[in-house]
Design a protein around this motif. Structure first.
Motif, short mmCIF file in Angstrom:
data_model
loop_
_atom_site.label_atom_id
_atom_site.label_comp_id
_atom_site.label_asym_id
_atom_site.label_seq_id
_atom_site.Cartn_x
_atom_site.Cartn_y
_atom_site.Cartn_z
N ASN A 22 15.77 12.85 40.22
CA ASN A 22 15.04 14.04 39.79
C ASN A 22 15.15 14.25 38.28
O ASN A 22 15.40 15.36 37.81
CB ASN A 22 15.58 15.27 40.53
CG ASN A 22 14.47 16.22 40.86
OD1 ASN A 22 13.30 15.86 40.77
ND2 ASN A 22 14.83 17.43 41.20
N LEU A 23 14.98 13.18 37.54
CA LEU A 23 15.04 13.26 36.08
C LEU A 23 13.70 12.81 35.49
O LEU A 23 12.98 12.03 36.11
CB LEU A 23 16.13 12.33 35.55
CG LEU A 23 17.55 12.83 35.52
CD1 LEU A 23 18.43 11.76 34.93
CD2 LEU A 23 17.67 14.10 34.70
N VAL A 24 13.44 13.30 34.29
CA VAL A 24 12.23 12.88 33.58
C VAL A 24 12.62 12.55 32.14
O VAL A 24 13.42 13.26 31.53
CB VAL A 24 11.17 14.01 33.56
CG1 VAL A 24 9.92 13.57 32.82
CG2 VAL A 24 10.82 14.44 34.97
N ILE A 25 12.05 11.47 31.63
CA ILE A 25 12.16 11.21 30.18
C ILE A 25 10.78 11.48 29.58
O ILE A 25 9.79 10.92 30.03
CB ILE A 25 12.55 9.75 29.89
CG1 ILE A 25 13.95 9.44 30.42
CG2 ILE A 25 12.49 9.47 28.40
CD1 ILE A 25 14.38 8.00 30.19
N TYR A 26 10.73 12.38 28.61
CA TYR A 26 9.49 12.59 27.87
C TYR A 26 9.61 11.81 26.56
O TYR A 26 10.64 11.91 25.87
CB TYR A 26 9.28 14.07 27.55
CG TYR A 26 8.88 14.91 28.74
CD1 TYR A 26 7.58 14.87 29.23
CD2 TYR A 26 9.80 15.76 29.36
CE1 TYR A 26 7.21 15.66 30.31
CE2 TYR A 26 9.44 16.54 30.44
CZ TYR A 26 8.14 16.48 30.91
OH TYR A 26 7.77 17.25 31.98
N GLN A 27 8.55 11.09 26.25
CA GLN A 27 8.55 10.36 24.97
C GLN A 27 7.28 10.67 24.21
O GLN A 27 6.19 10.76 24.81
CB GLN A 27 8.68 8.86 25.22
CG GLN A 27 10.09 8.47 25.66
CD GLN A 27 10.28 6.98 25.72
OE1 GLN A 27 9.70 6.31 26.56
NE2 GLN A 27 11.12 6.46 24.84
N ARG A 28 7.45 10.81 22.90
CA ARG A 28 6.27 11.09 22.09
C ARG A 28 5.46 9.81 21.90
O ARG A 28 6.03 8.75 21.66
CB ARG A 28 6.69 11.65 20.73
CG ARG A 28 5.65 12.54 20.11
CD ARG A 28 6.15 13.24 18.91
NE ARG A 28 6.59 12.25 17.91
CZ ARG A 28 7.44 12.53 16.95
NH1 ARG A 28 7.97 13.71 16.86
NH2 ARG A 28 7.79 11.61 16.08
N ARG A 29 4.15 9.96 22.05
CA ARG A 29 3.30 8.76 21.92
C ARG A 29 3.25 8.30 20.47
O ARG A 29 3.27 9.09 19.56
CB ARG A 29 1.87 9.09 22.38
CG ARG A 29 1.75 9.35 23.85
CD ARG A 29 0.32 9.61 24.22
NE ARG A 29 0.22 10.40 25.44
CZ ARG A 29 0.30 9.92 26.67
NH1 ARG A 29 0.46 8.64 26.85
NH2 ARG A 29 0.19 10.71 27.71
#
Lengths: 461, 479
Positions: free
Chosen positions: A454-461
């Motif tokens: 239940n984890l998310v990695i957000y990365q900037r494009r």
């Protein structure tokens, strides 16, 4: 075998079982990283260092440096099982010292059993590996020194405090307890007696001892700064105890009810009553003091129980042979280490999925300016030592400048201007839960990568 | 009680002015007025949610505040409102008077009485408002006072419990307290004495008494179901008590610490032990119990302090000085109350915006049917009974199913799949607090802002239109 011995064994087993099932502290990774840094350099780190891109040159308030060094050495010597064994030993010492205080008060077996049971219940949640178990043992020793009936050990509180504050910031409560004892003595004596003078001198010495750490006076100012509640729950500041904590529900609340029935004043020692009341308030202010409150209150409550139910002096519970106690503790600690070894428990069990996410980022070879929803997750980035990973904020909260702390809260809670803060710090990677910082999911310039746990990695494009 | 008069006067003025003239801290009055009007119009108490709430039409409802709702409906504005609000403030003050009287009856020192009354008043502060639970406070104090009796007056607990059950579901406490007293007396007497028999009989009678209301046994059933309901996790009043709450830190905690230090139980009053234990657990379970803990335990603390410090009791006053306590101090306290009341009336706090009135009025005047979501569900209470307005969740709170609460949390806190839930519920109007994540998210997903004030903002789906003629409309629903 005497009833007292049976009681001692039973409580040791209970305490050991609790310690055996103790979870891994979320701050353990930071402790080991901190300790390794100190041991490797033979010096305390002066600044946070390049692993933090927000405060690389900020001074690192090296609080708890000795505790970190010892933890890392124990871990280096025996791995996680050695930490478990140490945890059990420290918990055992804390509870044995409670029993000793009961003995010094010549309490009955029933009262002693009540005191130990309440102390153990109030310690639920404190006994995590790499957590505050050492503080319990040191607090129990300190309270024994302060206890008038324990006798000759009053001045031993000074070196003990010196050791405690260098092991952990929780040691800063020592002068507060001494001050409360002083107030209690003044209430009792109503004039300046020898005891009052002794306690006054002790309090002053303990204040000096409390700042005799590498952090110096900053330790006290920083501690008082954290007295402001962290209502957002994001900064690791003071978190008031809530009834959902088993230590409050099953430990301190029943203890308070018993106390209210009997009246702590019936224990006949205003010094200990004052210390107990301060410990209760401290525990309600911050849940991490629940265990210490249990240690402070339980012998006084037990003494009140004996005074009310058995007005004539009782025969004291006979002392357990110290060799036997030490052997029993060592045996349980060895058993705990074996169980831990068989289970294969690791320090990373405090956040296996979060650490896997950080491993994944470290492996991809690209530089990351990382923000973790929970600062303790980023501790692993420090421990792992990947040069491509730089963190916004980590478990060394007290060393970060106020503006970084404020910006962290603004971003994590999605307060107005949060995106501006993200851009100004040039954060390009965020590890969070699906429900945390969810505004990022609505921004086209960021993309999400769902992970297990239940984890998310957000990365900037 | 002579020193307690000072405290009562100052607190009384504060409560009275707050009730009459300060803006409400929640939207409960709005739906309670609607409930009262419905009862007065139909001569029936509604037992299910209607079309005013699209997410839970037909859900079973036990409107325990029915009597309060009638009062609220009759006192909507002007003089009737002032009278109604003053009656509610009077209930809080009456509870304090009963606390003081109970302590005096137990031979507490006047200074100790004044101190515990002050602590109890502080414990009431955060919960106080024109609210149904405040009306229940004197019921609790009165019940405890009647339970202190051992003779025929003990039976007065039965009508008190019956009246209480018509005002608030906390009447469930009545049989529990009576039972605790009975068990305590049995433990004191260790025999089936007349007073023990009578207390047990009163306990049974209070069980029946709390069913003497329009819902019968439904009221205790409702109270018990609420105790175990997961929806409490979403309601701030049910939040576990902690020391960051001022009412606890300044009111209940000093009483608790005093009790811990001094001891409140004597051999003569063992029943107090059970009562104290029950209220201490209640105290830590929910913030709404801070006030009732203090009401129940303050007299015990006053007596404990009197005993511990060997203080003089009220009756030790010399005869020739008694007029001071009886007349002079109460008269001076009344003057003080007027001064404090005027000071409060002139304070700036009164004009603070606490509810999204402007947004509610704007939406109510917009053409079309609205399915409304409020970021604080209490705001949506103002839409109850307004044609073409149907809410997702409102301040009635309890009758809504858990699934609705879960969706509420998902949307309000932007949890995973919040947009799907927003679409699935076909919500087309939303009131949010400005700058909060939900407010920002609606802008990002293309909702249209209709109106705003300093604190709140009204959003609608892009195809909703606002009638420009609605500017400056009066707030509906009597708010």
């Amino acid at each position: 075998m005497s009833r007292a011995a049976l009681l001692g064994i039973a409580l040791l087993v209970v305490g050991a079982l609790i310690a055996l099932t103790a979870p891994v502290s979320s701050s353990l990774a930071l402790s080991i990283y901190f300790g390794r840094t100190i041991v490797a350099a033979h010096a305390l780190p002066a600044v946070l260092g390049p692993q933090s891109f927000t405060a690389a040159s900020s001074p690192w308030l090296a609080q708890g440096w000795l505790g970190a060094a010892v933890t890392s050495l124990v871990y280096a010597a025996g791995g996680y099982p050695a930490l478990v064994a140490g945890n059990i030993l420290l918990a055992g010492i804390a509870f044995v010292l409670v029993a000793e205080r009961c003995r010094a008060h010549r309490l009955s077996l029933t009262a002693t059993a009540l005191a130990l049971a309440l102390a153990i219940l109030a310690s639920l949640g404190t006994l995590c590996v790499g957590g505050a178990t050492a503080d319990l043992a040191l607090a129990a020793a300190f309270l024994a020194c302060l206890d008038r009936l324990s006798g000759r050990w009053l001045w031993a509180a000074v070196p003990l405090t010196l050791l405690w504050v260098n092991l952990s910031t929780i040691g800063l409560i020592a002068p507060l307890f001494a001050l409360c004892a002083l107030v209690g003595a003044l209430i009792e004596e109503r004039v300046v007696t020898g005891r009052v003078r002794e306690l006054l001198a002790l309090t002053l010495l303990l204040v000096v001892a409390a700042i005799a750490t590498p952090a110096g006076v900053n330790a006290l100012t920083n501690y008082s700064a954290y007295l402001g509640f962290d209502s957002s729950g994001t900064l690791g500041g003071w978190q008031p105890a809530r009834v959902s904590a088993p230590a409050l529900f099953a430990g301190l609340v029943p203890a308070m009810i018993f106390c209210a029935w009997l009246g702590l004043r019936r224990s006949g020692d205003p010094e200990e009553v004052a210390v107990s009341l301060a410990a209760i308030v401290l525990a309600l202010l911050h849940g991490k003091y629940l265990g210490i409150a249990g240690l402070a209150v339980s012998p006084v409550l037990a003494a009140a129980l004996d005074r009310v139910t058995m007005p004539s002096p009782q025969r004291a519970v006979p002392a357990l042979p110290s060799g036997g106690v030490a052997a029993a503790l060592a045996l349980v600690a060895l058993l705990g280490a074996c169980v831990s070894f068989a289970r294969g428990t690791q320090i990373l069990d405090a956040g296996r999925d979060q650490y896997a996410a950080i491993d994944r980022l470290a492996r991809d070879g690209r530089p990351h300016r990382l923000l973790c929803l929970n600062p303790s997750w980023c501790n692993y980035a420090l421990l792992r030592g990947a040069p491509s990973l730089q963190v916004f904020f980590d478990g060394r909260q007290e060393s970060y400048p106020q503006d970084v702390r404020d910006d962290f809260v603004t971003i994590v809670l999605g307060r107005p201007q949060w995106l501006r803060r993200v851009k100004s710090w040039n954060i390009d990677t965020v590890v969070t839960t699906p429900n945390g910082i969810s505004l990022l999911a609505l921004l086209p310039q960021w993309h999400a990568l769902s992970l297990r746990g239940n984890l998310v990695i957000y990365q900037r494009r | 009680m002579k020193y307690a008069w000072f405290v009562l006067a100052i607190i009384g003025a504060r409560f009275a002015v707050t009730a009459v003239d300060f803006p409400a801290g929640d939207g409960d009055l709005a739906w309670q007025r609607w409930l009262g009007r419905t009862i007065l119009r139909t001569h029936r108490i509604p037992r299910a949610l209607g079309a005013e709430s699209f997410a839970a039409v037909g859900s079973h409802w036990t409107p325990q505040e029915w009597a309060f709702g009638i009062g609220a409906a009759l006192g909507t504005a002007g003089l009737p409102w002032t009278i109604f609000a003053l009656c509610v403030a009077g209930c809080a003050i009456l509870a304090l008077v009963l606390v003081a009287y109970r302590a005096v009856r137990r031979q507490a020192n006047p200074v100790a009485v004044a101190i515990v009354v002050a602590a109890t008043a502080l414990a009431m502060f955060e919960s106080f408002g024109v609210r149904a639970q405040v009306v229940a406070w004197p019921m609790l104090a009165l019940l405890l006072l009647t339970l202190d009796n051992e003779g025929p007056w003990l039976w007065a607990a039965v009508p008190v419990a019956a009246l209480w059950s018509n005002l608030h579901a906390s009447a469930m406490l009545a049989p529990l307290l009576a039972g605790a007293t009975a068990v305590g007396r049995l433990s004191e007497d260790r025999a089936w004495t007349p007073r023990v028999k009578r207390t047990f009989a009163v306990t049974v009678a209070t069980v029946l008494a709390i069913c003497c209301n329009p819902f019968g046994i439904g009221l205790p059933e409702y109270a018990l179901s609420l105790f175990a309901s997961p929806i409490k996790g979403y309601i701030s009043e049910w939040e576990p008590t902690n020391v960051s709450m001022l009412s606890f830190a300044l009111g209940a905690l000093p009483l608790l610490l005093a009790a811990v230090g001094l001891g409140v139980v004597t051999r003569r009053f063992r029943a107090d032990a059970l009562v104290f234990a029950a209220f201490t657990f209640l105290l830590f379970f929910a913030a709404r119990n801070i006030a009732i803990f203090s009401i129940a335990t303050a007299p015990l603390v006053a007596v404990a302090a009197t005993r511990a410090f060997d203080l003089a009791t009220q009756s030790d006053e010399p005869e020739h000085l008694r007029w001071i306590g009886r007349y002079a101090i109460p008269a001076f306290a009344m003057v003080l109350a007027v001064v404090v009341g005027i000071g409060l009336y002139r304070s700036q706090e009164r004009t603070e915006v606490t509810m999204p009135y402007k947004e509610i009025a704007a939406l109510s005047s917009m053409p079309g049917d609205h399915r409304i979501f409020c970021a604080d569900f209490a705001w949506c209470s103002f839409f109850i009974g307004i044609p073409h307005q149907s809410v997702f969740l409102d301040g009635r709170a309890d009758p809504y199913p858990v699934s609705v609460w879960k969706d509420f949390a998902t949307i309000a806190f932007l949890q995973q799949h919040w947009r799907e839930r927003l679409a699935a519920q076909r919500i087309n109007a939303l009131i949010a607090e400005r700058g909060k994540p939900l407010d920002q998210a609606l802008r990002l997903i293309g909702w249209r802002q209709v109106t705003q004030d300093k604190k709140f903002r009204l959003w609608v789906l892009p195809d909703q239109t606002l009638d420009s003629r609605t500017a400056g409309v009066r707030l509906p629903n009597g708010g």
